[in-house]
Each structure stands twice: as C-alpha cells, then as structure tokens.
Motif scaffolding. Structure first.
Motif, PDB file in Angstrom:
ATOM      1  N   PRO A   1       0.815  -1.241  -0.174  1.00 33.18           N
ATOM      2  CA  PRO A   1       0.047   0.210  -0.042  1.00 33.18           C
ATOM      3  C   PRO A   1       0.864   1.369   0.054  1.00 33.18           C
ATOM      4  O   PRO A   1       0.508   2.260  -0.630  1.00 33.18           O
ATOM      5  CB  PRO A   1      -0.888  -0.169   1.308  1.00 33.18           C
ATOM      6  CG  PRO A   1      -0.964  -1.653   1.291  1.00 33.18           C
ATOM      7  CD  PRO A   1       0.503  -2.132   1.223  1.00 33.18           C
ATOM      8  N   ASP A   2       1.962   1.268   0.804  1.00 27.86           N
ATOM      9  CA  ASP A   2       2.846   2.533   0.768  1.00 27.86           C
ATOM     10  C   ASP A   2       3.295   2.731  -0.820  1.00 27.86           C
ATOM     11  O   ASP A   2       3.482   3.665  -1.286  1.00 27.86           O
ATOM     12  CB  ASP A   2       3.947   2.016   1.590  1.00 27.86           C
ATOM     13  CG  ASP A   2       3.770   2.108   3.141  1.00 27.86           C
ATOM     14  OD1 ASP A   2       2.921   2.549   3.454  1.00 27.86           O
ATOM     15  OD2 ASP A   2       4.440   1.357   3.904  1.00 27.86           O
ATOM     16  N   ILE A   3       3.805   1.495  -1.325  1.00 31.43           N
ATOM     17  CA  ILE A   3       4.436   1.807  -2.575  1.00 31.43           C
ATOM     18  C   ILE A   3       3.467   2.343  -3.782  1.00 31.43           C
ATOM     19  O   ILE A   3       3.400   3.001  -4.461  1.00 31.43           O
ATOM     20  CB  ILE A   3       4.952   0.404  -3.159  1.00 31.43           C
ATOM     21  CG1 ILE A   3       6.217  -0.099  -2.305  1.00 31.43           C
ATOM     22  CG2 ILE A   3       5.334   0.522  -4.399  1.00 31.43           C
ATOM     23  CD1 ILE A   3       6.435  -1.478  -2.443  1.00 31.43           C
ATOM     24  N   GLU A   4       2.069   1.637  -3.789  1.00 30.16           N
ATOM     25  CA  GLU A   4       1.054   2.067  -4.427  1.00 30.16           C
ATOM     26  C   GLU A   4       0.571   3.446  -4.169  1.00 30.16           C
ATOM     27  O   GLU A   4       0.285   4.103  -5.291  1.00 30.16           O
ATOM     28  CB  GLU A   4      -0.138   1.090  -4.478  1.00 30.16           C
ATOM     29  CG  GLU A   4       0.051  -0.310  -4.708  1.00 30.16           C
ATOM     30  CD  GLU A   4      -1.048  -1.250  -4.412  1.00 30.16           C
ATOM     31  OE1 GLU A   4      -1.800  -0.734  -3.577  1.00 30.16           O
ATOM     32  OE2 GLU A   4      -1.048  -2.516  -4.991  1.00 30.16           O
ATOM     33  N   ARG A   5       0.966   4.032  -3.219  1.00 33.23           N
ATOM     34  CA  ARG A   5       0.519   5.436  -2.671  1.00 33.23           C
ATOM     35  C   ARG A   5       1.751   6.259  -3.223  1.00 33.23           C
ATOM     36  O   ARG A   5       1.533   7.352  -3.871  1.00 33.23           O
ATOM     37  CB  ARG A   5       0.339   5.762  -1.508  1.00 33.23           C
ATOM     38  CG  ARG A   5      -0.074   6.852  -0.758  1.00 33.23           C
ATOM     39  CD  ARG A   5       0.198   7.174   0.762  1.00 33.23           C
ATOM     40  NE  ARG A   5       1.497   7.003   0.880  1.00 33.23           N
ATOM     41  CZ  ARG A   5       1.810   6.337   2.003  1.00 33.23           C
ATOM     42  NH1 ARG A   5       0.934   5.581   2.800  1.00 33.23           N
ATOM     43  NH2 ARG A   5       3.244   6.258   2.655  1.00 33.23           N
ATOM     44  N   ASP A   6       3.006   6.047  -2.900  1.00 41.49           N
ATOM     45  CA  ASP A   6       4.251   6.924  -3.045  1.00 41.49           C
ATOM     46  C   ASP A   6       4.631   6.663  -4.461  1.00 41.49           C
ATOM     47  O   ASP A   6       5.393   7.827  -5.038  1.00 41.49           O
ATOM     48  CB  ASP A   6       5.001   6.567  -2.039  1.00 41.49           C
ATOM     49  CG  ASP A   6       4.704   7.249  -0.739  1.00 41.49           C
ATOM     50  OD1 ASP A   6       3.459   7.660  -0.484  1.00 41.49           O
ATOM     51  OD2 ASP A   6       5.286   6.425   0.427  1.00 41.49           O
ATOM     52  N   PHE A   7       4.469   5.583  -5.090  1.00 40.79           N
ATOM     53  CA  PHE A   7       4.966   5.371  -6.354  1.00 40.79           C
ATOM     54  C   PHE A   7       4.103   5.150  -7.680  1.00 40.79           C
ATOM     55  O   PHE A   7       4.561   4.188  -8.528  1.00 40.79           O
ATOM     56  CB  PHE A   7       6.170   4.162  -6.416  1.00 40.79           C
ATOM     57  CG  PHE A   7       7.312   4.657  -5.327  1.00 40.79           C
ATOM     58  CD1 PHE A   7       8.291   5.219  -6.068  1.00 40.79           C
ATOM     59  CD2 PHE A   7       7.169   4.508  -4.023  1.00 40.79           C
ATOM     60  CE1 PHE A   7       9.510   5.536  -5.092  1.00 40.79           C
ATOM     61  CE2 PHE A   7       8.280   4.906  -3.147  1.00 40.79           C
ATOM     62  CZ  PHE A   7       9.336   5.564  -3.801  1.00 40.79           C
ATOM     63  N   ALA A   8       2.691   5.464  -7.183  1.00 41.54           N
ATOM     64  CA  ALA A   8       1.906   5.184  -8.589  1.00 41.54           C
ATOM     65  C   ALA A   8       2.299   5.432  -9.874  1.00 41.54           C
ATOM     66  O   ALA A   8       2.811   6.841 -10.083  1.00 41.54           O
ATOM     67  CB  ALA A   8       0.432   5.923  -7.909  1.00 41.54           C
ATOM     68  N   THR A   9       1.825   4.837 -10.708  1.00 41.06           N
ATOM     69  CA  THR A   9       1.951   5.124 -12.159  1.00 41.06           C
ATOM     70  C   THR A   9       1.327   6.398 -12.565  1.00 41.06           C
ATOM     71  O   THR A   9       0.157   6.372 -12.274  1.00 41.06           O
ATOM     72  CB  THR A   9       2.046   3.920 -13.187  1.00 41.06           C
ATOM     73  OG1 THR A   9       0.574   3.326 -12.824  1.00 41.06           O
ATOM     74  CG2 THR A   9       3.028   2.855 -12.615  1.00 41.06           C
ATOM     75  N   VAL A  10       1.793   7.062 -13.556  1.00 41.53           N
ATOM     76  CA  VAL A  10       0.883   8.053 -14.239  1.00 41.53           C
ATOM     77  C   VAL A  10       0.627   7.814 -15.464  1.00 41.53           C
ATOM     78  O   VAL A  10       1.595   7.341 -16.285  1.00 41.53           O
ATOM     79  CB  VAL A  10       1.806   9.528 -14.110  1.00 41.53           C
ATOM     80  CG1 VAL A  10       0.954  10.773 -14.818  1.00 41.53           C
ATOM     81  CG2 VAL A  10       2.212   9.718 -12.597  1.00 41.53           C
ATOM     82  N   PRO A  11      -0.728   7.877 -15.950  1.00 44.12           N
ATOM     83  CA  PRO A  11      -0.948   7.336 -17.397  1.00 44.12           C
ATOM     84  C   PRO A  11       0.020   8.296 -18.567  1.00 44.12           C
ATOM     85  O   PRO A  11       0.084   9.415 -18.299  1.00 44.12           O
ATOM     86  CB  PRO A  11      -2.338   7.953 -17.440  1.00 44.12           C
ATOM     87  CG  PRO A  11      -3.017   7.745 -16.246  1.00 44.12           C
ATOM     88  CD  PRO A  11      -1.849   8.137 -15.222  1.00 44.12           C
ATOM     89  N   GLY A  12       0.588   7.529 -19.308  1.00 45.53           N
ATOM     90  CA  GLY A  12       1.383   8.181 -20.290  1.00 45.53           C
ATOM     91  C   GLY A  12       2.843   8.361 -20.164  1.00 45.53           C
ATOM     92  O   GLY A  12       3.747   8.779 -20.810  1.00 45.53           O
ATOM     93  N   GLN A  13       3.098   8.253 -18.870  1.00 44.39           N
ATOM     94  CA  GLN A  13       4.523   8.426 -18.471  1.00 44.39           C
ATOM     95  C   GLN A  13       5.353   7.186 -18.109  1.00 44.39           C
ATOM     96  O   GLN A  13       4.641   5.980 -18.007  1.00 44.39           O
ATOM     97  CB  GLN A  13       4.445   9.310 -16.993  1.00 44.39           C
ATOM     98  CG  GLN A  13       3.822  10.602 -16.914  1.00 44.39           C
ATOM     99  CD  GLN A  13       4.654  11.564 -18.146  1.00 44.39           C
ATOM    100  OE1 GLN A  13       5.924  11.797 -18.004  1.00 44.39           O
ATOM    101  NE2 GLN A  13       3.809  11.909 -18.934  1.00 44.39           N
ATOM    102  N   PRO A  14       6.819   7.109 -18.387  1.00 43.89           N
ATOM    103  CA  PRO A  14       7.326   6.088 -18.208  1.00 43.89           C
ATOM    104  C   PRO A  14       7.465   5.417 -16.787  1.00 43.89           C
ATOM    105  O   PRO A  14       7.189   5.679 -15.897  1.00 43.89           O
ATOM    106  CB  PRO A  14       8.884   6.545 -18.335  1.00 43.89           C
ATOM    107  CG  PRO A  14       8.765   8.023 -19.275  1.00 43.89           C
ATOM    108  CD  PRO A  14       7.369   8.391 -18.624  1.00 43.89           C
TER     109      PRO A  14
END
Length: 223
Positions: free
Chosen positions: A43-56
């Motif tokens: 959950p920490d990772i999904e919050r702090d390192f969430a992917t951004v649509p269209g970004q690497p």
C-alpha cells in the motif's frame, strides 16, 4: 578500503542478482545493498510510487518475490536520496541495479555506475552493426527506453517478456519472435533477467547478452 554499494529500485537484497555479482567480485570486497522501496508495504508503494498514465514506468521485485510497476520519475527522486545515504555510509562505488534510463542521478565523490549508460556503447561495440533484438519487461518500455539505444548502428527490434512472470509472453516466446523478425543477437534489458532466462532465450538459436552479467563483469574491473 573499497566498498561497493548497490541500489535496486525494488527491495534489497536482490537474491536473484547478488549471485551474479558474487561470481565476479572479490569475496573480500565490502558491500552494502539498498533498495528504493526498502521497508515499504505494498500500500505504501502504491501510494508513493503510483504510475501516471502516459508516463514512463519501471518494474521491480519485492522481498516477498512479487513484482510491482512503479513510476520512473518518482523512483528517480527516491533513488537520489538512497544514493546520498550509500555515499554517506562510505561506499566508494555505487552500482544501480536497474537498466532503466535516469536523467539526473549523481553522487558527490563516489563512482556511480548506471547500466543504461554502459550497455548501449558496449553492446554497439560487441554487435558491430548486427541486428539486435531487445527483450524488455514491459511493452510500455519499448517507447520510453528506446532513446538509450541511439549508439547502435541500426535500430533494434523489441519484444516484451517479464522476468517476474505474469500473463504476458514467456522469454522463449519473445526470443523466438525476435529471431523470426530478423534479430541476430538478443539483449535482455532488465537486471531481473538471470542466467535461467538467458538459457531459455538461447533456445531460439541466437547469442544472448545478459545485462546484469555484462555490467557485473565490467564493474569488477574498477572495485
């Protein structure tokens, strides 16, 4: 006294990668393994390192053996903090355990070894104009990581297969696809690919360059 730091974008130690380093490094060399995601829950990772649509994006491995896809820009910022930590702990050489491209990573005095800066010119010299087939972990990385292969004499061919499993193509399927499209030599472009993956890809009948093995051999010359 020399001290090698390694930094994975996942969680350390990387039991899949450290044996490849151990095979070529002096057993007496002091080492410190660290990870960008050390101590963090999913959950920490999904919050702090969430992917951004269209970004690497990048993919990496956690201590429980599972994999996670994370945003490259957020990972780069966190990696810089970890590099400073490793340098403060006395690491004279720091090896990034990731072949992804980072724009701004730096150290004050330690030698920073980034595979994405080593592999393209080294592979270009090894392949000498042959058609390279590159296996990346995620299809999204075919476009986001393509720029680093400009040193090659001809554009590489790409296929995606994750070293961490999943529902996508297998390494052998990707290797056979590239061979069928005209590749002469294969490169496994992720530090998560290990010797078993090399053997699997080699069944397609082509030479296979394993990124972490090549980088480990080169680093062993300077530590």
């Amino acid at each position: 006294m020399s001290k090698l730091g390694t930094l994975t974008i996942g969680q350390a130690p990387r039991a899949d990668i450290t044996p490849i380093l151990d095979a070529v490094l002096d057993a007496g060399l002091a080492r410190r393994h660290a990870g960008v995601l050390d101590g963090l829950s999913r959950p920490d990772i999904e919050r702090d390192f969430a992917t951004v649509p269209g970004q690497p994006v990048l993919i990496t491995k956690l201590l429980d053996g599972s994999s996670v896809v994370i945003d490259r820009a957020r990972t780069e910022k966190a990696a810089q903090r970890k590099l400073s930590m490793l340098e403060a702990e006395g690491c004279s050489t720091i090896l990034m355990l990731c072949t992804g491209h980072f724009e701004s990573l730096h150290t004050e005095s330690a030698r920073l070894v980034e595979p994405d800066r080593i592999l393209p010119p080294a592979v270009a010299a090894l392949t000498q104009g042959a058609q390279l087939g590159v296996i990346v972990p995620l299809a999204e990385q075919i476009s986001s990581e393509a720029g680093k292969w400009n040193p090659l004499g001809r554009p590489p061919l790409y296929a995606a297969a994750s070293p961490y499993g999943g529902n996508g193509a297998s390494v052998l399927q990707a290797a056979r696809e590239l061979a069928g499209r005209g590749a002469d030599i294969l490169l496994m472009d992720c530090m998560g690919f290990v010797e078993s993956h090399r053997r699997e890809a080699a069944a397609a009948g082509l030479p296979v360059i394993l990124s972490n093995s090549l980088v480990a051999k080169l680093v062993s010359e300077i530590v």
